[in-house]
Motif scaffolding. Structure first.
Motif, PDB file in Angstrom:
ATOM      1  N   GLU A 118     -30.045  87.720  87.045  1.00  0.00           N
ATOM      2  CA  GLU A 118     -30.008  89.041  86.407  1.00  0.00           C
ATOM      3  C   GLU A 118     -30.148  88.950  84.889  1.00  0.00           C
ATOM      4  N   SER A 119     -29.770  87.808  84.321  1.00  0.00           N
ATOM      5  CA  SER A 119     -29.827  87.642  82.865  1.00  0.00           C
ATOM      6  C   SER A 119     -31.164  87.097  82.387  1.00  0.00           C
ATOM      7  N   ALA A 120     -31.947  86.547  83.290  1.00  0.00           N
ATOM      8  CA  ALA A 120     -33.210  85.914  82.914  1.00  0.00           C
ATOM      9  C   ALA A 120     -34.236  86.951  82.486  1.00  0.00           C
ATOM     10  N   GLY A 121     -35.042  86.556  81.500  1.00  0.00           N
ATOM     11  CA  GLY A 121     -36.103  87.421  81.018  1.00  0.00           C
ATOM     12  C   GLY A 121     -37.424  86.686  80.961  1.00  0.00           C
ATOM     13  N   ALA A 122     -37.786  86.247  79.769  1.00  0.00           N
ATOM     14  CA  ALA A 122     -39.093  85.615  79.580  1.00  0.00           C
ATOM     15  C   ALA A 122     -39.239  84.312  80.353  1.00  0.00           C
ATOM     16  N   HIS A 123     -38.160  83.558  80.461  1.00  0.00           N
ATOM     17  CA  HIS A 123     -38.196  82.265  81.141  1.00  0.00           C
ATOM     18  C   HIS A 123     -37.101  82.206  82.201  1.00  0.00           C
ATOM     19  N   SER A 151     -20.314  69.524 100.713  1.00  0.00           N
ATOM     20  CA  SER A 151     -21.182  68.780 101.636  1.00  0.00           C
ATOM     21  C   SER A 151     -22.658  68.992 101.301  1.00  0.00           C
ATOM     22  N   ALA A 152     -23.490  68.198 101.941  1.00  0.00           N
ATOM     23  CA  ALA A 152     -24.934  68.369 101.792  1.00  0.00           C
ATOM     24  C   ALA A 152     -25.373  69.742 102.277  1.00  0.00           C
ATOM     25  N   LYS A 153     -24.762  70.237 103.340  1.00  0.00           N
ATOM     26  CA  LYS A 153     -25.102  71.574 103.843  1.00  0.00           C
ATOM     27  C   LYS A 153     -24.737  72.658 102.837  1.00  0.00           C
ATOM     28  N   ASP A 154     -23.593  72.494 102.181  1.00  0.00           N
ATOM     29  CA  ASP A 154     -23.194  73.451 101.146  1.00  0.00           C
ATOM     30  C   ASP A 154     -24.254  73.499 100.039  1.00  0.00           C
ATOM     31  N   ALA A 155     -24.679  72.331  99.604  1.00  0.00           N
ATOM     32  CA  ALA A 155     -25.674  72.256  98.531  1.00  0.00           C
ATOM     33  C   ALA A 155     -27.002  72.853  98.973  1.00  0.00           C
ATOM     34  N   GLU A 156     -27.381  72.590 100.221  1.00  0.00           N
ATOM     35  CA  GLU A 156     -28.655  73.113 100.724  1.00  0.00           C
ATOM     36  C   GLU A 156     -28.648  74.634 100.747  1.00  0.00           C
ATOM     37  N   ARG A 157     -27.536  75.215 101.167  1.00  0.00           N
ATOM     38  CA  ARG A 157     -27.455  76.681 101.193  1.00  0.00           C
ATOM     39  C   ARG A 157     -27.679  77.268  99.802  1.00  0.00           C
ATOM     40  N   LEU A 158     -27.083  76.646  98.805  1.00  0.00           N
ATOM     41  CA  LEU A 158     -27.219  77.161  97.450  1.00  0.00           C
ATOM     42  C   LEU A 158     -28.653  76.993  96.936  1.00  0.00           C
ATOM     43  N   VAL A 159     -29.263  75.866  97.258  1.00  0.00           N
ATOM     44  CA  VAL A 159     -30.653  75.629  96.839  1.00  0.00           C
ATOM     45  C   VAL A 159     -31.577  76.675  97.452  1.00  0.00           C
ATOM     46  N   LEU A 160     -31.405  76.949  98.715  1.00  0.00           N
ATOM     47  CA  LEU A 160     -32.266  77.924  99.382  1.00  0.00           C
ATOM     48  C   LEU A 160     -32.057  79.324  98.807  1.00  0.00           C
ATOM     49  N   GLN A 161     -30.824  79.651  98.452  1.00  0.00           N
ATOM     50  CA  GLN A 161     -30.569  80.936  97.806  1.00  0.00           C
ATOM     51  C   GLN A 161     -31.261  81.007  96.453  1.00  0.00           C
ATOM     52  N   ALA A 162     -31.205  79.903  95.692  1.00  0.00           N
ATOM     53  CA  ALA A 162     -31.849  79.877  94.377  1.00  0.00           C
ATOM     54  C   ALA A 162     -33.360  80.020  94.491  1.00  0.00           C
ATOM     55  N   ARG A 163     -33.932  79.447  95.521  1.00  0.00           N
ATOM     56  CA  ARG A 163     -35.392  79.502  95.668  1.00  0.00           C
ATOM     57  C   ARG A 163     -35.887  80.922  95.930  1.00  0.00           C
ATOM     58  N   SER A 164     -35.012  81.786  96.376  1.00  0.00           N
ATOM     59  CA  SER A 164     -35.406  83.173  96.620  1.00  0.00           C
ATOM     60  C   SER A 164     -35.313  84.036  95.366  1.00  0.00           C
ATOM     61  N   LEU A 165     -34.857  83.440  94.238  1.00  0.00           N
ATOM     62  CA  LEU A 165     -34.667  84.178  92.994  1.00  0.00           C
ATOM     63  C   LEU A 165     -35.702  83.739  91.962  1.00  0.00           C
ATOM     64  N   SER A 166     -36.350  84.661  91.344  1.00  0.00           N
ATOM     65  CA  SER A 166     -37.402  84.325  90.380  1.00  0.00           C
ATOM     66  C   SER A 166     -36.853  83.881  89.033  1.00  0.00           C
ATOM     67  N   GLY A 167     -35.595  84.239  88.747  1.00  0.00           N
ATOM     68  CA  GLY A 167     -35.036  83.932  87.433  1.00  0.00           C
ATOM     69  C   GLY A 167     -34.238  82.649  87.358  1.00  0.00           C
ATOM     70  N   VAL A 168     -34.232  81.856  88.428  1.00  0.00           N
ATOM     71  CA  VAL A 168     -33.420  80.630  88.471  1.00  0.00           C
ATOM     72  C   VAL A 168     -34.246  79.484  89.027  1.00  0.00           C
TER      73      VAL A 168
END
Length: 376
Positions: A118-123, A151-168
């Motif tokens: 939500e805070s991301a703008g130009a980059h 766990s690795a599963k915990d990290a994977e969930r967060l990575v997949l959530q981040a990949r759905s966001l254009s600002g992260v």
């Protein structure tokens, strides 16, 4: 003698000891770059000095605003070690070409990702996942209570959530082993705990890295601390090791195995009263370290040796009575040298640090406070 005529209280860095610690830490890291933990220094001039040293690269900051300020003054590759909700600073970083490329922010919850997005703008904003490194034995957690990603599963969930966001963009991982790096070797039980935790963490770290890198390319994998540099450097997946406290070597780092670190940071305070021949009263001195309240968090007198506070008064806000044989030869105006229990927290009390070498003050550097900065 170096402080003759110097206004006190003041903070002092023994430059010879500080330089020796730079080399000792580098040797313990065995070729893996050391990312300077700024909260353990809080003097921009010393951080810049460290980043010019062989074997030191990048900063582990503790505040988003601090990270931006350091980058504005030339620092590069800055990882903010703790999550932030400072949307104003995040927006400024995203709007700046250099800052957006050089700063990464810590996350371990979907809410953290949302704030970055939500805070991301130009980059897009670079993010690093803080992986919980505590050891769990049944219902008992041994280590720091910080991240929700274990766990690795915990990290994977967060990575997949981040990949759905254009600002992260997920740029890195951090593995801070508080129960290893931050605990002194004071008993055989602690040594056994550390060995068991290290074995478990090695396996889990490999699993997390393998899982995360199936989805993203990482810029860095950070690990370790002053007390575990020598235990982490042989993992080829680790790109840099974080450390800072060992450069000052405060009280809490006096009892670590396999280290030649030397006390390098002091604060000095003058004797302002002498009510009896065996008692001197120093101005101030009550600089108590964070953490669980207790004797381990108070300063100690480094010189003259043998001076001790009164139990009913302790180290005071504006005066610290001390007694002992050394008091007999002391007079008003003499200096008492103290060591803080922790490293950078001392610098929040002073506007400058004096660098002393060969009996002389060779340089004066402003602390964060001396530059008008308070990052919490």
């Amino acid at each position: 003698m170096a402080l003759d005529g110097v206004a006190a209280p003041t903070a002092v860095i023994d430059l010879a000891a500080f330089t020796a610690n730079i080399g000792e830490m580098r040797e313990r890291a065995a070729g893996v770059p050391i990312r300077v933990a700024s909260k353990s220094i809080r003097v921009r001039g010393l951080i810049e000095r460290l980043l010019r040293e062989e074997g030191y690269a990048g900063v582990l900051a503790y505040s988003a605003a601090e990270a931006l300020w350091l980058v504005e003054h030339g620092a590069r590759d800055v990882l903010v070690a703790y999550p932030t909700v400072d949307r104003d600073t995040l927006a400024k970083v995203s709007a700046d070409d250099v800052a957006a490329a050089e700063i990464a922010f810590m996350v371990d919850l979907p809410e953290h990702l949302a704030i970055l997005d939500e805070s991301a703008g130009a980059h897009p904003l670079r993010a690093a996942i803080d992986v919980d490194c505590s050891m769990r034995v049944g219902p008992v957690t041994i280590g720091a209570h910080r991240s929700s990603v274990h766990s690795a599963k915990d990290a994977e969930r967060l990575v997949l959530q981040a990949r759905s966001l254009s600002g992260v963009r997920i740029a890195g991982l951090m593995f801070y082993d508080a129960q290893i790096a931050g605990v002194a070797d004071t008993s055989s039980a602690i040594r056994l705990m550390k060995k068991a935790s290290l074995r478990e963490l090695r396996r889990r770290r490999q699993q997390v890295i393998a899982t995360v890198t199936r989805h993203v390319t990482l810029d860095f994998v950070n690990a370790g601390g002053t007390g575990s540099l020598h235990l982490m450097h042989d993992d080829p997946a680790i790109t840099d090791l974080a450390a800072g406290s060992g450069l000052f070597t405060p009280r809490l780092f006096d009892h670590y195995d396999n280290t030649a670190l030397r006390p390098a940071a002091y604060f000095v305070s003058p004797v302002v009263r002498k009510p009896t021949d065996d008692v001197v009263v120093a101005f101030s001195g009550g600089y108590i370290a964070s953490g669980p309240a207790g004797a381990a968090r108070v300063p100690e007198v480094a010189f003259p040796e043998g001076l001790e506070p009164f139990a009913q008064e302790g180290y005071g806000e504006v005066q610290t009575p001390l007694r002992g044989d050394a008091a007999h030869g002391m007079k008003v105006g003499d200096l008492v040298w103290f060591r803080h229990a922790k490293a950078g927290e001392m610098c929040e009390r002073f506007d400058q640090v004096l660098l002393v070498e060969d009996g002389q003050v060779v340089e004066r550097l402003p602390t964060y406070r001396g530059e008008g900065k308070n990052f919490g």
